[in-house]
Enzyme design. Structure first.
Site, PDB file in Angstrom:
ATOM      1  CG  ASN A 169      49.879  43.260  49.978  1.00 32.09           C
ATOM      2  OD1 ASN A 169      49.222  44.290  50.181  1.00 32.09           O
ATOM      3  ND2 ASN A 169      49.578  42.393  49.024  1.00 32.09           N
ATOM      4  CE  LYS A 184      47.000  39.933  50.505  1.00 32.08           C
ATOM      5  NZ  LYS A 184      46.596  38.698  49.833  1.00 32.08           N
ATOM      6  CG  HIS A 189      49.133  41.073  44.810  1.00 34.62           C
ATOM      7  ND1 HIS A 189      48.018  40.278  44.844  1.00 34.62           N
ATOM      8  CD2 HIS A 189      49.860  40.765  45.914  1.00 34.62           C
ATOM      9  CE1 HIS A 189      48.060  39.530  45.942  1.00 34.62           C
ATOM     10  NE2 HIS A 189      49.166  39.801  46.605  1.00 34.62           N
ATOM     11  CD  GLU A 213      44.972  39.578  46.749  1.00 33.81           C
ATOM     12  OE1 GLU A 213      45.086  40.741  47.168  1.00 33.81           O
ATOM     13  OE2 GLU A 213      45.243  38.572  47.445  1.00 33.81           O
ATOM     14  CD  GLU A 258      52.917  37.644  46.444  1.00 34.78           C
ATOM     15  OE1 GLU A 258      53.116  37.764  47.647  1.00 34.78           O
ATOM     16  OE2 GLU A 258      51.964  38.185  45.859  1.00 34.78           O
ATOM     17  N   GLY A 275      47.165  33.458  50.774  1.00 34.57           N
ATOM     18  CA  GLY A 275      46.018  33.500  51.674  1.00 34.57           C
ATOM     19  C   GLY A 275      45.345  32.157  51.904  1.00 34.57           C
ATOM     20  CB  SER A 320      50.536  30.608  53.183  1.00 29.61           C
ATOM     21  OG  SER A 320      49.221  30.814  52.689  1.00 29.61           O
TER      22      SER A 320
HETATM   23  C1  PEP Z   1      50.169  38.399  49.333  1.00 33.49           C
HETATM   24  O1  PEP Z   1      49.003  38.673  49.121  1.00 33.49           O
HETATM   25  O2  PEP Z   1      51.068  39.044  48.772  1.00 33.49           O
HETATM   26  C2  PEP Z   1      50.458  37.298  50.247  1.00 33.49           C
HETATM   27  C3  PEP Z   1      51.624  36.718  50.150  1.00 33.49           C
HETATM   28  O3  PEP Z   1      49.455  36.931  51.101  1.00 33.49           O
HETATM   29  P1  PEP Z   1      49.536  35.804  52.269  1.00 33.49           P
HETATM   30  O4  PEP Z   1      50.859  36.002  52.975  1.00 33.49           O
HETATM   31  O5  PEP Z   1      48.382  36.116  53.160  1.00 33.49           O
HETATM   32  O6  PEP Z   1      49.459  34.496  51.604  1.00 33.49           O
END
Ligand code: PEP
Length: 252
Positions: free
Chosen positions: A9, A11, A97, A99, A169, A175, A215
């Site tokens: 992703n 983003k 997601h 976000e 997630e 992040g 992460s």
């Molecule tokens: C995400 O936004 O789907 C995600 C898993 O981000 P990160 O790997 O940066 O934590």
């Protein structure tokens, strides 16, 4: 047998030059990807056209979008529909997601409609779910995340549900550099699979790919992917660097 998937992703990152370079770099290292695993690039919308041209007939690397409209077409300025995505060779769409849920107020019922659009157009949703740290600390997080599946997905027939990929997630891990431990990931993935089995039966549950996101990096992917119910990852930050993305994709 369920699919092993590593989906990146991006983003709202990378311009065209950087995106082209990343895809070329990943392609150059694709021999290192674990056998049987597939990769999905989920860039911002404008990248999709050239990305498809670069990937050509690649059969282990696919394109995904990060969102799509709940409508098929019409006067919805700024939106992108599932039929448009399909016409660009997109095969997966990330939906729900955290976000999008948080910054764009996407509700469970809106997400259910987006899921319908995606499936009606022959695309596969990567349906995200997860709890905040506050919700985890309050204790009832397994039920809360299970409910996200119930509300967003359980209106589907078993045949349609079989096309859905789930991404667990935990919001506190996205992040932040704080990854869920393999025990925490396995606990939730197993609970979600059980929840799916209760509604759709054991065979459907066993065939559902459940990805972990939050992460995930080359140095923790192997431990997470070794969990019985973790079928890969949805990767944010580490999907922006070819060596990291490949480092994760060779961790099965
Ligand atoms: C995400 O936004 O789907 C995600 C898993 O981000 P990160 O790997 O940066 O934590």
């Amino acid at each position: 047998m369920r699919k092993k998937i590593v989906a990146g992703n991006w983003k709202m990152n990378l311009d065209r030059t950087q995106g082209e370079q990343l895809i070329q770099d990943v392609l150059a290292q694709k021999a290192e990807v674990s056998k049987g695993a597939i990769l999905v690039f989920c860039p911002p919308f404008p990248h999709l056209g050239y990305a498809k041209s670069i990937l050509g007939a690649e059969n282990s690397i696919f394109l995904g979008a990060q969102n799509c409209s709940d409508k098929a077409s019409g006067a919805f300025t700024g939106e992108v529909s599932a039929p448009i995505l399909r016409s660009f060779g997109v095969e997966y769409v990330i939906l729900g997601h955290s976000e999008r849920r948080q910054y764009f107020a996407e509700s469970d019922s809106l997400l259910a409609q987006k899921v319908d659009q995606v499936l009606a157009n022959g695309l596969q949703p990567i349906f995200c779910c997860g709890e905040s740290l506050e919700q985890r600390n309050a204790g009832d997080f397994v039920n809360l995340v299970s409910e996200q599946l119930t509300k967003g997905l359980f209106h589907l027939s078993a045949e349609s549900f079989a096309k859905v990929v789930i991404a667990y997630e935990p919001i506190w891990a996205i992040g932040t550099g704080v990854t869920a431990s393999s025990a925490q990931a396995q606990e939730m993935h197993a609970a979600l699979r059980k929840h799916i089995a209760k509604y759709y039966g054991e065979a459907v549950a066993q065939n559902t790919s459940i990805l972990y996101g939050g992460s995930c990096k080359p140095d923790n992917a192997a431990e997470l992917f070794a969990c019985a119910d973790v079928d890969g990852g949805l990767i944010g930050g580490a999907s922006l660097k070819a060596s990291d993305f490949i480092g994760i994709a060779k961790s099965f």
